[in-house]
Structure formats: structure tokens, C-alpha cells
Design an enzyme around this catalytic site. Structure first.
Site, PDB file in Angstrom:
ATOM      1  N   SER A 147       0.843  -1.189   0.000  1.00 56.09           N
ATOM      2  CA  SER A 147       0.000   0.000   0.000  1.00 56.09           C
ATOM      3  C   SER A 147       0.880   1.241   0.000  1.00 56.09           C
ATOM      4  CB  SER A 147      -0.880   0.028   1.253  1.00 56.09           C
ATOM      5  OG  SER A 147      -1.512   1.286   1.386  1.00 56.09           O
ATOM      6  N   TYR A 162      -1.295   0.005  10.229  1.00 54.44           N
ATOM      7  CA  TYR A 162      -1.386  -0.433   8.832  1.00 54.44           C
ATOM      8  C   TYR A 162      -0.080  -0.123   8.099  1.00 54.44           C
ATOM      9  CZ  TYR A 162      -3.562  -0.993   4.165  1.00 54.44           C
ATOM     10  OH  TYR A 162      -3.875  -1.392   2.883  1.00 54.44           O
TER      11      TYR A 162
HETATM   12  N1  LIG Z   1      -8.680  -0.726  -1.173  1.00 52.57           N
HETATM   13  C1  LIG Z   1      -7.662   0.100  -1.043  1.00 52.57           C
HETATM   14  O1  LIG Z   1      -7.817   1.352  -1.050  1.00 52.57           O
HETATM   15  C2  LIG Z   1      -6.266  -0.449  -0.903  1.00 52.57           C
HETATM   16  C3  LIG Z   1      -5.202   0.449  -1.077  1.00 52.57           C
HETATM   17  C4  LIG Z   1      -3.894  -0.033  -0.955  1.00 52.57           C
HETATM   18  C5  LIG Z   1      -3.678  -1.367  -0.680  1.00 52.57           C
HETATM   19  N2  LIG Z   1      -4.729  -2.223  -0.503  1.00 52.57           N
HETATM   20  C6  LIG Z   1      -4.433  -3.616  -0.198  1.00 52.57           C
HETATM   21  O2  LIG Z   1      -5.004  -4.422  -1.203  1.00 52.57           O
HETATM   22  C7  LIG Z   1      -5.346  -5.704  -0.663  1.00 52.57           C
HETATM   23  C8  LIG Z   1      -6.796  -6.034  -1.011  1.00 52.57           C
HETATM   24  O3  LIG Z   1      -7.626  -5.037  -0.459  1.00 52.57           O
HETATM   25  P1  LIG Z   1      -9.138  -4.810  -0.961  1.00 52.57           P
HETATM   26  O4  LIG Z   1      -9.423  -3.386  -0.740  1.00 52.57           O
HETATM   27  O5  LIG Z   1      -9.325  -5.417  -2.289  1.00 52.57           O
HETATM   28  O6  LIG Z   1      -9.924  -5.657   0.159  1.00 52.57           O
HETATM   29  P2  LIG Z   1     -11.409  -6.273   0.150  1.00 52.57           P
HETATM   30  O7  LIG Z   1     -12.218  -5.725  -0.967  1.00 52.57           O
HETATM   31  O8  LIG Z   1     -11.896  -6.079   1.548  1.00 52.57           O
HETATM   32  O9  LIG Z   1     -11.147  -7.829  -0.117  1.00 52.57           O
HETATM   33  C9  LIG Z   1     -10.388  -8.552   0.780  1.00 52.57           C
HETATM   34  C10 LIG Z   1     -10.271  -9.973   0.320  1.00 52.57           C
HETATM   35  O10 LIG Z   1      -9.422 -10.674   1.250  1.00 52.57           O
HETATM   36  C11 LIG Z   1     -10.149 -11.760   1.839  1.00 52.57           C
HETATM   37  N3  LIG Z   1      -9.710 -11.888   3.234  1.00 52.57           N
HETATM   38  C12 LIG Z   1      -9.832 -10.975   4.215  1.00 52.57           C
HETATM   39  N4  LIG Z   1      -9.346 -11.464   5.374  1.00 52.57           N
HETATM   40  C13 LIG Z   1      -8.903 -12.725   5.103  1.00 52.57           C
HETATM   41  C14 LIG Z   1      -8.315 -13.752   5.879  1.00 52.57           C
HETATM   42  N5  LIG Z   1      -8.095 -13.607   7.198  1.00 52.57           N
HETATM   43  N6  LIG Z   1      -7.996 -14.938   5.290  1.00 52.57           N
HETATM   44  C15 LIG Z   1      -8.237 -15.118   3.961  1.00 52.57           C
HETATM   45  N7  LIG Z   1      -8.786 -14.177   3.171  1.00 52.57           N
HETATM   46  C16 LIG Z   1      -9.122 -12.990   3.745  1.00 52.57           C
HETATM   47  C17 LIG Z   1     -11.618 -11.348   1.689  1.00 52.57           C
HETATM   48  O11 LIG Z   1     -12.523 -12.464   1.705  1.00 52.57           O
HETATM   49  P3  LIG Z   1     -13.213 -12.953   3.102  1.00 52.57           P
HETATM   50  O12 LIG Z   1     -13.722 -11.715   3.768  1.00 52.57           O
HETATM   51  O13 LIG Z   1     -14.256 -13.910   2.692  1.00 52.57           O
HETATM   52  O14 LIG Z   1     -12.107 -13.591   3.871  1.00 52.57           O
HETATM   53  C18 LIG Z   1     -11.595 -10.701   0.304  1.00 52.57           C
HETATM   54  O15 LIG Z   1     -11.580 -11.694  -0.691  1.00 52.57           O
HETATM   55  C19 LIG Z   1      -5.062  -5.608   0.833  1.00 52.57           C
HETATM   56  O16 LIG Z   1      -3.818  -6.177   1.130  1.00 52.57           O
HETATM   57  C20 LIG Z   1      -5.031  -4.108   1.093  1.00 52.57           C
HETATM   58  O17 LIG Z   1      -4.219  -3.790   2.202  1.00 52.57           O
HETATM   59  C21 LIG Z   1      -6.020  -1.791  -0.619  1.00 52.57           C
END
Ligand SMILES: NC(=O)c1ccc[n+]([C@@H]2O[C@H](COP(=O)([O-])OP(=O)(O)OC[C@H]3O[C@@H](n4cnc5c(N)ncnc54)[C@H](OP(=O)(O)O)[C@@H]3O)[C@@H](O)[C@H]2O)c1
Length: 263
Positions: A147, A162
């Protein structure tokens, strides 16, 4: 098809950025295994992914497998390793994408939040990569989803926990690139800017109305391209890093953030 015949594991592949990467990999001909906790969400993702084959393609799309596992706990990591082992075929790509973001003031961070953040954002990537190492094929690629928060903070968005966890993931990316390079394994990270996903919506929805408006104004003036990201915006770099085009790319952290961290 840039990933034809490649096998990929995508953690958190049932939603958000992980699902967009899964979609893109499939379109490029990969066989994918997506991991998440919620079996219903995984099944819905699998149905969505298999319903949309490459437009105009007469070839069958790659396959989609699912594993329901909590990667914040070691048995969950072991379950994924067992699944890959049982397939008895080399693995080409591992995307460590599942993550959690506690954007809470430093003085209120609980021990449980700290442990959970490190268990998922750091230990899961560490031990899943370690567990799968022996199953990697030639030229395997590990892609860690980091991130911008590892290095750049936002006013009034307390991110000590974070940022610390994503900073650790960046260190892991670079150290593993060095350690695993001689075995032909490439390790890179993508550092997305703010992307419109369930995670992002969850961290914003509890803000007071005034803080929401302030954040919106901040985003509008801080992103040179004038908007936050969509999950699909991250997928192009993931395809490149997974593909043989990136055969000499390792140890890098790629900012995919609409220009946000350029300033
Ligand atoms: N969105 C942003 O603005 C952003 C920005 C920078 C970086 N990121 C990074 O990008 C990545 C994805 O984020 P996102 O925004 O796409 O998240 P998201 O939409 O909340 O999706 C998260 C995914 O991870 C799974 N997950 C969560 N906890 C888990 C666990 N304990 N074990 C296995 N699977 C798990 C969830 O499924 P279940 O809930 O069914 O487990 C879901 O498939 C993360 O590492 C985040 O830090 C996001």
C-alpha cells in the site's frame, strides 16, 4: 494470452483487488486458485469468473478453484499449501493480496488489532510463500499487494499499524527477491493508491460527515488523475509481473496510484 498455462494462487481473490486480478489472470489464460474465508463469497466469485469467458474467444477459459481458509491463522495457510501440493503440478504465481486495514489512532490500537494485522498482512505472506516454495515452477513470481500507506500518510487518517505492516511487507519483498533470486523466483510488490473496494468503504463509512467531506476534497486535489482507483486498475501490473515479460523484474515496489505518490 500472456499467462497461458500458468497456475496462480490469489489470496483474497473473492473480492476487491484480488477478484480483479483473478478476472484478469483468467482472461490471460491462467488456471487460478482463489482463497478467502467466506465460502459463499468464494462460490459467488467463482460463478462470476467462470460466467465471463474472454470476449470473442472460442477457447475454454482457464479453471477456477477455491479454498476457504483464514490466512490469519497458521492452519489456514497450511490448508492452502496442502491444496497446491495435492495438485502435483508446479505453481507459477502467488499473489499475497488478502489484507486488513485498521486505521485507528495510535493510542487506541489494541493488542488484538496489532496481532491480526501482522498475522494477515505479514505472517500470511511470509509463511504461505515459505510453504509453497518447494512447489514453485521455473521462473515463479511472487506478487505482494502492499500500500502507499507504507511510505505516505494522509492527514487525519491514523495509519501507524497499517503502515507498519505494509512497510514490513515491502521489506519482505526486497529481502526475498535477494534470497530467492538465485533459485529463479522473482518477488515484487504493488503499492496501490486508494482503490474503491469493500475495505476502503468500510474504513470511510464510520467517519463523521465533516471528515468524509474533507477526505473527498483531499482525494480530489491529491490524485493527479482526479480519481481514486478501481480494482481493475491494479490488475495490469499484476499480469505483467506474473508473465514472462517480467523475467528480469524483481525486488521492486510498483506504485499504481494515479500519480498520488509522485507529489
Ligand atoms: N482498497 C484500497 O484502497 C487499498 C489500497 C492499498 C492497498 N490495498 C491492499 O489491497 C489488498 C486487497 O484489499 P481490498 O481493498 O481489495 O480488500 P477487500 O475488498 O476487503 O477484499 C479482501 C479480500 O481478502 C479476503 N480476506 C480478508 N481477510 C482474510 C483472511 N483472514 N484470510 C483469507 N482471506 C481474507 C476477503 O474475503 P473474506 O472476507 O471472505 O475472507 C476478500 O476476498 C489488501 O492487502 C489491502 O491492504 C487496498
Amino acid at each position: 494470452m500472456r499467462l497461458r498455462g500458468k497456475r496462480a494462487v490469489i489470496t483474497g481473490g473473492s473480492d476487491g483487488i484480488g477478484l480483479a486480478i483473478a478476472e484478469a489472470f483468467l482472461r490471460e489464460g491462467a488456471e487460478i486458485l482463489i482463497v478467502g474465508r467466506d465460502a459463499g463469497k468464494l462460490e459467488a466469485a467463482r460463478e462470476k469468473l467462470t460466467a465471463s469467458g474472454p470476449i470473442g474467444s472460442v477457447e475454454p477459459i482457464g479453471s477456477v478453484e477455491t479454498v476457504s481458509a483464514d490466512l490469519a491463522a497458521r492452519p489456514g495457510v497450511a490448508a492452502v499449501v496442502e491444496h497446491v501440493k495435492a495438485a502435483a503440478r508446479p505453481l507459477d504465481v502467488l499473489v499475497n493480496n488478502a489484507g486488513v486495514a485498521y486505521l485507528v489512532p495510535f493510542e487506541t490500537v489494541s493488542e488484538a488489532q496489532f496481532q491480526h494485522s501482522f498475522a494477515l498482512n505479514v505472517s500470511a505472506a511470509f509463511f504461505l510463500t515459505q510453504g509453497l516454495l518447494r512447489y514453485f515452477g521455473a521462473g515463479a513470481s511472487v506478487i505482494n499487494i502492499s500500500s502507499y500507506f507504507a511510505n505516505k500518510m494522509i492527514p487525519k487518517r491514523p495509519s501507524s499499524l497499517y503502515s507498519l505492516s505494509k512497510g514490513a511487507l515491502n521489506s519482505l519483498t526486497k529481502s526475498l527477491a535477494f534470497e530467492l533470486g538465485p533459485r529463479g523466483v522473482r518477488v515484487n510488490a504493488i503499492a496501490p493508491g486508494t482503490v474503491d473496494t469493500a475495505m476502503r468503504r468500510k474504513t470511510v463509512e464510520n467517519l463523521p460527515v465533516e471528515a468524509k467531506a474533507e477526505l473527498k476534497a483531499y482525494v480530489e486535489r491529491s490524485y493527479p488523475l482526479g480519481r481514486i482507483g478501481r480494482p481493475a486498475d491494479i490488475a495490469g501490473m499484476a499480469i505483467y509481473l506474473a508473465s514472462d515479460e517480467a523475467a528480469w523484474t524483481s525486488g521492486a515496489i510498483f506504485a499504481i496510484d494515479g500519480g498520488y505518490t509522485a507529489g
